[in-house]
Write a protein that holds these residues in place. Sequence first.
Motif, PDB file in Angstrom:
ATOM      1  N   ARG A  32      12.897   5.833   3.768  1.00 60.85           N
ATOM      2  CA  ARG A  32      11.569   6.418   3.531  1.00 60.85           C
ATOM      3  C   ARG A  32      10.619   6.098   4.687  1.00 60.85           C
ATOM      4  NH1 ARG A  32       8.845   4.154  -0.431  1.00 60.85           N
ATOM      5  NH2 ARG A  32      10.149   2.273  -0.427  1.00 60.85           N
ATOM      6  N   TRP A  33       9.724   7.019   4.998  1.00 62.67           N
ATOM      7  CA  TRP A  33       8.821   6.840   6.132  1.00 62.67           C
ATOM      8  C   TRP A  33       7.915   5.632   5.938  1.00 62.67           C
ATOM      9  CZ3 TRP A  33       3.548   6.707   5.816  1.00 62.67           C
ATOM     10  CH2 TRP A  33       2.966   7.191   4.637  1.00 62.67           C
ATOM     11  N   LEU A  34       7.492   5.365   4.680  1.00 66.75           N
ATOM     12  CA  LEU A  34       6.612   4.231   4.430  1.00 66.75           C
ATOM     13  C   LEU A  34       7.326   2.914   4.736  1.00 66.75           C
ATOM     14  CD1 LEU A  34       3.900   3.199   3.461  1.00 66.75           C
ATOM     15  CD2 LEU A  34       4.767   3.258   1.107  1.00 66.75           C
ATOM     16  N   TYR A  35       8.598   2.863   4.370  1.00 67.09           N
ATOM     17  CA  TYR A  35       9.343   1.631   4.651  1.00 67.09           C
ATOM     18  C   TYR A  35       9.582   1.484   6.150  1.00 67.09           C
ATOM     19  CZ  TYR A  35      12.392  -2.309   3.689  1.00 67.09           C
ATOM     20  OH  TYR A  35      12.927  -3.568   3.643  1.00 67.09           O
ATOM     21  N   ARG A  36       9.833   2.595   6.825  1.00 66.14           N
ATOM     22  CA  ARG A  36      10.002   2.549   8.286  1.00 66.14           C
ATOM     23  C   ARG A  36       8.727   2.061   8.962  1.00 66.14           C
ATOM     24  NH1 ARG A  36      12.644   7.643   7.613  1.00 66.14           N
ATOM     25  NH2 ARG A  36      10.866   8.715   8.561  1.00 66.14           N
ATOM     26  N   LEU A  37       7.562   2.440   8.389  1.00 66.22           N
ATOM     27  CA  LEU A  37       6.286   1.961   8.912  1.00 66.22           C
ATOM     28  C   LEU A  37       6.175   0.442   8.740  1.00 66.22           C
ATOM     29  CD1 LEU A  37       3.443   2.419  10.040  1.00 66.22           C
ATOM     30  CD2 LEU A  37       2.679   2.918   7.700  1.00 66.22           C
ATOM     31  N   GLN A  38       6.618  -0.058   7.592  1.00 63.86           N
ATOM     32  CA  GLN A  38       6.586  -1.503   7.346  1.00 63.86           C
ATOM     33  C   GLN A  38       7.478  -2.247   8.337  1.00 63.86           C
ATOM     34  OE1 GLN A  38       7.752  -1.684   3.228  1.00 63.86           O
ATOM     35  NE2 GLN A  38       5.715  -1.230   2.472  1.00 63.86           N
TER      36      GLN A  38
ATOM     37  N   CYS B 148       8.110  -1.240  11.330  1.00 65.30           N
ATOM     38  CA  CYS B 148       7.394  -1.209  12.617  1.00 65.30           C
ATOM     39  C   CYS B 148       6.348  -2.316  12.693  1.00 65.30           C
ATOM     40  CB  CYS B 148       6.739   0.157  12.816  1.00 65.30           C
ATOM     41  SG  CYS B 148       7.897   1.502  13.133  1.00 65.30           S
ATOM     42  N   LEU B 149       5.645  -2.556  11.585  1.00 65.00           N
ATOM     43  CA  LEU B 149       4.672  -3.649  11.540  1.00 65.00           C
ATOM     44  C   LEU B 149       5.370  -4.990  11.701  1.00 65.00           C
ATOM     45  CD1 LEU B 149       2.300  -2.461   8.660  1.00 65.00           C
ATOM     46  CD2 LEU B 149       1.771  -2.598  11.097  1.00 65.00           C
TER      47      LEU B 149
END
Length: 361
Positions: A122-128, A130-131
Amino acid sequence: MADEQRPGRGYSRLKLLMLVNWREDGKWHLLHSLRQRVQDVAVQQPVLPKRTTFGKLIALSCYLSEFYVPVTAIFKRKRFDVVISWQMRLGVCYGLLKRFFHAGKPPVHIIQDFHIDLTQTRWLYRLQVCLLQLAIPGIDYFFTTSAEEEIIYSRMFNIPLSRIRFLPLAESPASFNEPAHPGADYIFAFGKSDRDFDTLIQAVTPLGIQTYILSRGYCPQVSVPEHVHLIRDYVSNTEMRRWISFSRMVVLPLKDYRISAGQISMLETMAMAKPLVVAENMATREYAVHRQTAMFYPSGDIRNLKTQILYLWEHPETAEEIGRQGRISTMTLNKRRMAIMGDVLTECAALLPEYVDRTRV
């Protein structure tokens, strides 16, 4: 005097700050162990109302603490040699703050429970993730949930292997103190993170064995037979231990080998000397040997799970011995955990010139 209590050991004068996202009321066994080994251990925890009736407010504060506790810790950093973030989001937030506000300076930062879900797209998890990548320069040591993950994360995030260690969990004394009970004729399963209760239901359906599943949020996607009972009410830790203690066996069905999950429930069961059937994943395989201290099965394999359950059910003496050996194996985990933590703290001390000067006084 035991080596772990000798005043001259390499980290005895360290001052630690533990970041947690729960109410720590003095019962955490790890704190007692650390306070016997270092000069000082403080805990930064959520701001919570004294009254337990504010359930939603407490839950909200615990969640938000994963963001405001690291900010509070930044302002206290000069008082401590080492900050240990005892949860991923706490560690990522403090790591980001350290990277951008005092990179390369004390205190040394350790993150515990360092793991990611390798199945997520999921894109939201990929964002996490990245953080997390941005926070890594602000993290000095990483405690993973399995030895296998040491290599995986070293390659994924370009972290030197010398800075990554598998830190085993250790069960609390409360589980070891639970009195032994003869097993009643039922299977018990419990938990909420990454559970696969559908597979368990399909495995026990043809067996006709009474099975109780404790999970408030579980919604079955398969037909539930009459001998499978879903418990959705709130159950205290004491009552849950009684469910475990009185069962013939405990089954922990988990979703995927690549997800580190279930090890806390696993250790609680083993500490109480109960026969355990558990899905094998990167974390659970660290704590047991198949057919010696637990029974493993491949995640999602209904037939194999059914075979393991039936074997223990039809061989009660073997099941009892597996439970007994499982309990014995968990008793060594705290000593092992503290040895690993001691090694890392010694390395942390070597990174602090002012600490070296302090020990020479």
